[in-house]
Design a protein around this motif. Structure first.
Motif, PDB file in Angstrom:
ATOM      1  N   ARG A  49       0.754  -1.396  -0.095  1.00 42.76           N
ATOM      2  CA  ARG A  49      -0.078   0.047  -0.128  1.00 42.76           C
ATOM      3  C   ARG A  49       0.676   1.500  -0.022  1.00 42.76           C
ATOM      4  NH1 ARG A  49      -2.983   0.206   5.266  1.00 42.76           N
ATOM      5  NH2 ARG A  49      -1.025   0.408   6.027  1.00 42.76           N
ATOM      6  N   ASP A  50       1.551   1.385   0.930  1.00 47.01           N
ATOM      7  CA  ASP A  50       2.643   2.621   0.980  1.00 47.01           C
ATOM      8  C   ASP A  50       3.499   3.152  -0.304  1.00 47.01           C
ATOM      9  OD1 ASP A  50       1.184   3.341   3.238  1.00 47.01           O
ATOM     10  OD2 ASP A  50       2.958   2.584   4.578  1.00 47.01           O
ATOM     11  N   TYR A  51       3.909   1.847  -0.724  1.00 46.73           N
ATOM     12  CA  TYR A  51       4.629   2.063  -2.157  1.00 46.73           C
ATOM     13  C   TYR A  51       3.621   2.573  -2.948  1.00 46.73           C
ATOM     14  CZ  TYR A  51       7.474   1.126  -6.284  1.00 46.73           C
ATOM     15  OH  TYR A  51       8.015   1.272  -7.362  1.00 46.73           O
ATOM     16  N   ILE A  52       2.627   1.913  -3.244  1.00 45.31           N
ATOM     17  CA  ILE A  52       1.551   2.351  -4.208  1.00 45.31           C
ATOM     18  C   ILE A  52       1.158   3.736  -4.172  1.00 45.31           C
ATOM     19  CG2 ILE A  52      -0.812   1.998  -5.178  1.00 45.31           C
ATOM     20  CD1 ILE A  52      -0.766  -0.907  -4.142  1.00 45.31           C
ATOM     21  N   VAL A  53       1.122   4.248  -2.949  1.00 47.68           N
ATOM     22  CA  VAL A  53       0.501   5.549  -2.784  1.00 47.68           C
ATOM     23  C   VAL A  53       1.780   6.474  -3.050  1.00 47.68           C
ATOM     24  CG1 VAL A  53      -0.310   7.276  -0.986  1.00 47.68           C
ATOM     25  CG2 VAL A  53      -1.305   5.034  -1.100  1.00 47.68           C
ATOM     26  N   ASP A  54       2.798   6.285  -2.509  1.00 49.24           N
ATOM     27  CA  ASP A  54       3.926   7.027  -2.440  1.00 49.24           C
ATOM     28  C   ASP A  54       4.839   7.250  -3.820  1.00 49.24           C
ATOM     29  OD1 ASP A  54       3.164   8.022  -0.059  1.00 49.24           O
ATOM     30  OD2 ASP A  54       4.433   6.541   1.115  1.00 49.24           O
ATOM     31  N   GLN A  55       5.026   5.857  -4.312  1.00 50.79           N
ATOM     32  CA  GLN A  55       5.755   5.764  -5.434  1.00 50.79           C
ATOM     33  C   GLN A  55       5.247   5.575  -6.741  1.00 50.79           C
ATOM     34  OE1 GLN A  55       9.280   6.137  -4.837  1.00 50.79           O
ATOM     35  NE2 GLN A  55       8.620   6.717  -2.738  1.00 50.79           N
ATOM     36  N   PHE A  56       4.077   5.151  -6.774  1.00 56.54           N
ATOM     37  CA  PHE A  56       3.178   4.796  -7.945  1.00 56.54           C
ATOM     38  C   PHE A  56       2.333   5.689  -8.171  1.00 56.54           C
ATOM     39  CE2 PHE A  56      -0.645   2.394  -9.778  1.00 56.54           C
ATOM     40  CZ  PHE A  56      -0.067   2.729 -11.432  1.00 56.54           C
ATOM     41  N   LEU A  57       1.237   6.210  -7.417  1.00 61.88           N
ATOM     42  CA  LEU A  57       0.072   6.924  -7.617  1.00 61.88           C
ATOM     43  C   LEU A  57       0.708   8.416  -7.420  1.00 61.88           C
ATOM     44  CD1 LEU A  57      -2.962   5.483  -5.808  1.00 61.88           C
ATOM     45  CD2 LEU A  57      -2.423   5.590  -8.047  1.00 61.88           C
ATOM     46  N   ALA A  58       1.555   8.891  -6.691  1.00 62.34           N
ATOM     47  CA  ALA A  58       1.578  10.281  -6.634  1.00 62.34           C
ATOM     48  C   ALA A  58       2.682  10.689  -7.832  1.00 62.34           C
ATOM     49  CB  ALA A  58       2.616  10.384  -5.541  1.00 62.34           C
ATOM     50  N   PRO A  59       3.470   9.962  -8.399  1.00 57.35           N
ATOM     51  CA  PRO A  59       4.021  10.361  -9.781  1.00 57.35           C
ATOM     52  C   PRO A  59       3.028  10.292 -10.823  1.00 57.35           C
ATOM     53  CG  PRO A  59       5.434   8.878  -8.627  1.00 57.35           C
ATOM     54  CD  PRO A  59       4.195   8.883  -7.677  1.00 57.35           C
ATOM     55  N   VAL A  60       2.243   9.375 -10.920  1.00 53.27           N
ATOM     56  CA  VAL A  60       1.144   9.019 -12.023  1.00 53.27           C
ATOM     57  C   VAL A  60       0.307  10.240 -11.904  1.00 53.27           C
ATOM     58  CG1 VAL A  60      -0.735   7.870 -13.025  1.00 53.27           C
ATOM     59  CG2 VAL A  60       1.375   6.586 -12.258  1.00 53.27           C
ATOM     60  N   ARG A  61      -0.238  10.750 -10.652  1.00 48.98           N
ATOM     61  CA  ARG A  61      -1.077  11.739 -10.582  1.00 48.98           C
ATOM     62  C   ARG A  61      -0.417  13.088 -10.806  1.00 48.98           C
ATOM     63  NH1 ARG A  61      -6.477  10.660  -9.891  1.00 48.98           N
ATOM     64  NH2 ARG A  61      -6.959  12.778  -9.376  1.00 48.98           N
ATOM     65  N   GLY A  62       0.782  13.144 -10.909  1.00 53.81           N
ATOM     66  CA  GLY A  62       1.653  14.407 -10.945  1.00 53.81           C
ATOM     67  C   GLY A  62       1.598  14.712 -12.407  1.00 53.81           C
ATOM     68  N   MET A  63       1.395  13.723 -13.285  1.00 57.47           N
ATOM     69  CA  MET A  63       1.263  13.886 -14.767  1.00 57.47           C
ATOM     70  C   MET A  63       0.094  14.575 -15.280  1.00 57.47           C
ATOM     71  SD  MET A  63       2.541  10.050 -15.738  1.00 57.47           S
ATOM     72  CE  MET A  63       2.627  10.165 -17.433  1.00 57.47           C
ATOM     73  N   PHE A  64      -0.783  14.746 -14.493  1.00 61.73           N
ATOM     74  CA  PHE A  64      -1.984  15.309 -14.664  1.00 61.73           C
ATOM     75  C   PHE A  64      -2.427  16.593 -14.060  1.00 61.73           C
ATOM     76  CE2 PHE A  64      -2.447  10.887 -15.392  1.00 61.73           C
ATOM     77  CZ  PHE A  64      -3.583  10.666 -16.494  1.00 61.73           C
ATOM     78  N   ALA A  65      -3.498  17.498 -14.691  1.00 66.54           N
ATOM     79  CA  ALA A  65      -3.734  18.567 -13.995  1.00 66.54           C
ATOM     80  C   ALA A  65      -4.142  18.249 -12.591  1.00 66.54           C
ATOM     81  CB  ALA A  65      -4.737  19.374 -14.799  1.00 66.54           C
ATOM     82  N   PRO A  66      -4.050  19.299 -11.708  1.00 64.32           N
ATOM     83  CA  PRO A  66      -4.742  18.796 -10.220  1.00 64.32           C
ATOM     84  C   PRO A  66      -5.885  18.646 -10.233  1.00 64.32           C
ATOM     85  CG  PRO A  66      -3.162  20.813 -10.185  1.00 64.32           C
ATOM     86  CD  PRO A  66      -3.336  20.639 -11.733  1.00 64.32           C
TER      87      PRO A  66
END
Length: 138
Positions: free
Chosen positions: A54-71
């Motif tokens: 879970r923590d890897y998913i949120v911090d290392q996967f989702l955070a960068p992926v979400r960062g590719m998009f407009a807020p």
């Protein structure tokens, strides 16, 4: 038209996608089992591979992926949903803008397994050619 839950498991999945669409990473973390695994079923595009726990998913996967998009983007709408106990399948559409302002519009299919009322396993199917073309890896 947005899907309507017929079971508590389906409601958990609809809640997961509603929270995922918010971009609130701490709220997303609360929907995922500590031993969660997220597997985009693609190769050679941003985000490919097996991600967990879970923590890897949120911090290392989702955070960068979400960062590719407009807020706050993209927003995911679940259109169909079916379940058998803790196994839930659904189809969705993600719509929004990427960081440079271009429109993002992709369709997905998801296979999710729940454990203890939380998302435990995710298999994510998408139009990988669209992703590769949009983000310049195809």
């Amino acid at each position: 038209m947005a899907a309507v839950a017929k079971t508590p498991q389906e409601q958990s999945v609809l809640d997961f996608f509603r929270i995922l669409s918010s971009g609130d990473l701490e709220a997303i973390r609360k929907t995922l089992h500590a031993d969660c695994e997220w597997r985009p079923m693609v190769e050679n595009i941003p985000g490919a591979g097996v991600h967990g726990p879970r923590d890897y998913i949120v911090d290392q996967f989702l955070a960068p992926v979400r960062g590719m998009f407009a807020p706050g983007d993209p927003k995911t709408t679940v259109n169909t949903i079916v379940s058998a106990g803790d196994f839930v399948m659904c189809e969705s559409r993600a719509l929004g803008k990427i960081a440079d302002g271009r429109i993002y519009d992709n369709r997905y299919a998801w296979a999710l397994e729940l454990k203890d009322g939380l998302v435990y396993r995710i298999r994510e199917y998408m139009d990988s050619h669209y992703i590769a073309t949009l983000f310049g890896s195809g």
